[in-house]
Design a protein around this motif. Structure first.
Motif, mmCIF file in Angstrom:
data_model
loop_
_atom_site.group_PDB
_atom_site.id
_atom_site.type_symbol
_atom_site.label_atom_id
_atom_site.label_comp_id
_atom_site.label_asym_id
_atom_site.label_seq_id
_atom_site.Cartn_x
_atom_site.Cartn_y
_atom_site.Cartn_z
ATOM 1 N N ASP A 11 0.829 -1.223 0.000
ATOM 2 C CA ASP A 11 0.000 0.000 0.000
ATOM 3 C C ASP A 11 0.859 1.268 0.000
ATOM 4 O OD1 ASP A 11 -2.419 1.471 0.164
ATOM 5 O OD2 ASP A 11 -2.140 1.695 2.313
ATOM 6 N N THR A 37 -4.460 -7.435 4.462
ATOM 7 C CA THR A 37 -4.673 -6.187 5.192
ATOM 8 C C THR A 37 -3.908 -6.285 6.490
ATOM 9 O OG1 THR A 37 -6.848 -6.021 4.234
ATOM 10 C CG2 THR A 37 -6.457 -4.722 6.214
ATOM 11 N N THR A 46 -7.594 0.924 -1.517
ATOM 12 C CA THR A 46 -8.422 -0.231 -1.157
ATOM 13 C C THR A 46 -7.682 -1.505 -1.583
ATOM 14 O OG1 THR A 46 -9.544 -0.400 -3.282
ATOM 15 C CG2 THR A 46 -10.538 1.084 -1.659
ATOM 16 N N SER A 47 -8.095 -2.620 -1.016
ATOM 17 C CA SER A 47 -7.415 -3.869 -1.354
ATOM 18 C C SER A 47 -7.593 -4.192 -2.837
ATOM 19 C CB SER A 47 -7.887 -5.006 -0.458
ATOM 20 O OG SER A 47 -9.258 -4.937 -0.275
ATOM 21 N N ASN A 48 -8.758 -3.896 -3.398
ATOM 22 C CA ASN A 48 -8.960 -4.170 -4.831
ATOM 23 C C ASN A 48 -8.064 -3.291 -5.706
ATOM 24 O OD1 ASN A 48 -10.804 -6.260 -4.644
ATOM 25 N ND2 ASN A 48 -12.525 -4.858 -4.360
ATOM 26 N N GLU A 49 -7.873 -2.049 -5.287
ATOM 27 C CA GLU A 49 -6.962 -1.175 -6.045
ATOM 28 C C GLU A 49 -5.534 -1.706 -5.989
ATOM 29 O OE1 GLU A 49 -8.854 3.310 -5.652
ATOM 30 O OE2 GLU A 49 -7.893 2.439 -3.898
ATOM 31 N N ARG A 50 -5.155 -2.219 -4.826
ATOM 32 C CA ARG A 50 -3.789 -2.746 -4.687
ATOM 33 C C ARG A 50 -3.592 -3.991 -5.555
ATOM 34 N NH1 ARG A 50 -3.679 -3.602 1.259
ATOM 35 N NH2 ARG A 50 -5.656 -2.530 1.484
ATOM 36 N N ARG A 154 -3.961 10.096 -5.229
ATOM 37 C CA ARG A 154 -4.786 9.657 -4.096
ATOM 38 C C ARG A 154 -4.570 10.553 -2.875
ATOM 39 N NH1 ARG A 154 -7.614 5.258 -3.005
ATOM 40 N NH2 ARG A 154 -8.242 5.815 -5.117
ATOM 41 N N ARG A 158 -7.428 12.750 -1.275
ATOM 42 C CA ARG A 158 -7.755 12.525 0.137
ATOM 43 C C ARG A 158 -7.674 13.858 0.893
ATOM 44 N NH1 ARG A 158 -3.930 8.855 3.716
ATOM 45 N NH2 ARG A 158 -2.653 10.678 3.366
ATOM 46 N N ARG A 164 -13.373 7.621 0.575
ATOM 47 C CA ARG A 164 -12.705 6.423 0.097
ATOM 48 C C ARG A 164 -13.201 5.190 0.830
ATOM 49 N NH1 ARG A 164 -7.883 5.361 1.499
ATOM 50 N NH2 ARG A 164 -7.894 6.801 3.198
ATOM 51 N N ASP A 165 -13.125 4.058 0.135
ATOM 52 C CA ASP A 165 -13.379 2.766 0.776
ATOM 53 C C ASP A 165 -12.043 2.228 1.272
ATOM 54 O OD1 ASP A 165 -13.585 -0.338 -1.019
ATOM 55 O OD2 ASP A 165 -13.650 -0.013 1.131
ATOM 56 N N VAL A 166 -11.869 2.057 2.572
ATOM 57 C CA VAL A 166 -10.571 1.542 3.058
ATOM 58 C C VAL A 166 -10.688 0.147 3.627
ATOM 59 C CG1 VAL A 166 -9.212 3.600 3.450
ATOM 60 C CG2 VAL A 166 -10.896 2.887 5.167
#
Ligand code: PNS
Length: 166
Positions: A11, A37, A46-50, A154, A158, A164-166
């Motif tokens: 991240d 995570t 977000t995890s999907n972005e990563r 980002r 921010r 954002r979805d975290v």
């Protein structure tokens, strides 16, 4: 056939992470890069972005797959027939990484190999990159070009208060 997992929160993914993935690719037959995570860290992406960013960066290797994981890393290893956990090791991380490796081995017998971080990336961590970017510093030297651009975007969004979805 040996399968290894390169786990991390990524991240964002840094040159140091990609160096460890590249070196793991040379040692084993198959590599799963598992995006988890770290519950003690505040995520920037977000995890999907990563997963999406890592998938782009790892497309250069035919035997690397990127996936999300939740829960215990050892359970992920069992479910995916993983023989080895492969991690980069910076001097400062030795105590904690050793403890995790020993705990993981105690839990299911899965072993960990440590690859010493390449000297040029030894001081780079995602946490420091997030901190430098958040405070307006230039992080382009530590990240692939697309990731650096997304990180700076980002941080700026921010700061501007985008949800954002975290
Ligand atoms: O990049 P990070 O933050 O060092 O990655 C840490 C991560 C996600 C690999 C680690 O926190 C992890 O393995 N989490 C899964 C939960 C787990 O298995 N915890 C017990 C560790 S002994």
């Amino acid at each position: 056939m040996t399968r290894a997992v390169c786990p991390g929160s990524f991240d964002p993914v840094t040159h140091g992470h990609l160096d460890v993935i590249k070196r793991t690719v040379r040692i084993v037959d198959d590599v799963l890069v598992a995006v988890g995570t770290n519950i003690s860290k505040n995520a920037l992406f977000t995890s999907n972005e990563r997963v999406e960013m890592l998938t782009e960066e790892c497309a250069q290797w035919s035997n690397v797959e990127v996936t999300l994981f939740e829960g215990l890393l050892v359970d992920f290893c069992t479910a995916n027939d993983i023989d080895i956990i492969s991690k980069g090791l910076r001097a400062a991380d030795l105590g904690y990484e050793l403890q995790m490796a020993q705990m993981n081995r105690q839990l299911t017998g899965v072993d960990t190999i440590f690859l010493p971080t390449a000297p040029q990336w030894a001081f780079v961590s995602s946490s420091l990159v997030r901190e430098v970017a958040t405070l307006g510093g230039d992080v382009t030297a530590f990240l692939p070009e697309r990731i650096a651009a997304r990180t700076m975007e980002r941080v700026a969004s921010r700061d501007a208060g985008t949800a954002r979805d975290v």
